[in-house]
Design an enzyme around this catalytic site. Sequence first.
Site, PDB file in Angstrom:
ATOM      1  N   HIS A  34       0.795  -1.116   0.070  1.00 54.27           N
ATOM      2  CA  HIS A  34      -0.125  -0.020  -0.011  1.00 54.27           C
ATOM      3  C   HIS A  34       0.811   1.300  -0.091  1.00 54.27           C
ATOM      4  CE1 HIS A  34      -3.714   2.253   1.332  1.00 54.27           C
ATOM      5  NE2 HIS A  34      -2.728   3.052   1.052  1.00 54.27           N
ATOM      6  N   VAL A  73      -4.936  -1.632  -6.350  1.00 55.34           N
ATOM      7  CA  VAL A  73      -6.137  -2.710  -6.193  1.00 55.34           C
ATOM      8  C   VAL A  73      -7.444  -2.239  -6.256  1.00 55.34           C
ATOM      9  CG1 VAL A  73      -4.688  -4.280  -4.787  1.00 55.34           C
ATOM     10  CG2 VAL A  73      -6.239  -2.661  -3.369  1.00 55.34           C
ATOM     11  N   PHE A  81      -1.658   5.417  -8.356  1.00 58.68           N
ATOM     12  CA  PHE A  81      -1.494   5.275  -7.318  1.00 58.68           C
ATOM     13  C   PHE A  81       0.186   5.601  -6.602  1.00 58.68           C
ATOM     14  CE2 PHE A  81      -1.550   1.337  -4.021  1.00 58.68           C
ATOM     15  CZ  PHE A  81      -1.976   2.180  -3.040  1.00 58.68           C
ATOM     16  N   GLU A  85       1.013   8.051  -3.746  1.00 63.65           N
ATOM     17  CA  GLU A  85       1.958   7.588  -2.455  1.00 63.65           C
ATOM     18  C   GLU A  85       3.024   8.350  -2.505  1.00 63.65           C
ATOM     19  OE1 GLU A  85       1.156   5.196  -0.032  1.00 63.65           O
ATOM     20  OE2 GLU A  85      -0.683   5.709  -0.700  1.00 63.65           O
ATOM     21  N   LYS A  88       2.049  11.935  -1.601  1.00 58.71           N
ATOM     22  CA  LYS A  88       1.448  12.065  -0.052  1.00 58.71           C
ATOM     23  C   LYS A  88       2.416  11.802   0.936  1.00 58.71           C
ATOM     24  CE  LYS A  88      -2.447  10.675   2.802  1.00 58.71           C
ATOM     25  NZ  LYS A  88      -3.488   9.998   3.067  1.00 58.71           N
ATOM     26  N   HIS A  89       3.380  10.662   0.924  1.00 58.23           N
ATOM     27  CA  HIS A  89       4.165  10.134   1.757  1.00 58.23           C
ATOM     28  C   HIS A  89       5.733  10.321   1.242  1.00 58.23           C
ATOM     29  CE1 HIS A  89       0.889   8.457   3.756  1.00 58.23           C
ATOM     30  NE2 HIS A  89       0.111   8.012   2.802  1.00 58.23           N
TER      31      HIS A  89
END
Length: 191
Positions: A34, A73, A81, A85, A88-89
């Site tokens: 994730h 997913v 995706f 990610e 954001k991270h």
Amino acid sequence: FDSFWFVQQWPPAVCSFQKSGSCPGSGLRTFTIHGLWPQGSGTSLTNCPQGSPFDITKISHLQSQLNTLWPNVLRANNQQFWSHEWTKHGTCSESTFNQAAYFKLAVDMRNNYDIIGALRPHAAGPNGRTKSRQAIKGFLKAKFGKFPGLRCRTDPQTKVSYLVQVVACFAQDGSTLIDCTRDTCGANFIF
């Protein structure tokens, strides 16, 4: 940032909570990435302002591995995706891990932290039956040396809890496992 949460998700459980539409991950029977989430003082750091924009060309050499290990997913758009990610991270650890290093680190973590492989010898793999939080955490600690974090979601109708994510916690260097201290799972859950 002072540490990382490496978050793997169980696609069948993630998809089971989707209200409508298809879920591309519903047929996957392995944990997928994730995200790799930098932490600071026990909190996820997000949307760091100094980060560079996502650039797919910086990770093209990892793309086939990412398609397998880090698929989207929920929607059939992996790059979207990964971009989410990173923005954001990932940008919050960019002072230490540039974009290529960040995604390579996540791939390496996934290859070294095989949840199903660790649980299989204990007959504790996914079968849709009730599992004990204490047992699953113990099996993973026995294999990897440190306690994971287990994250569950509860079906609002049935009140049944399902394992959706397993978190491996790493020190700031991205290679030293440390104990995770937070779970959202109760004593028992379906997995």
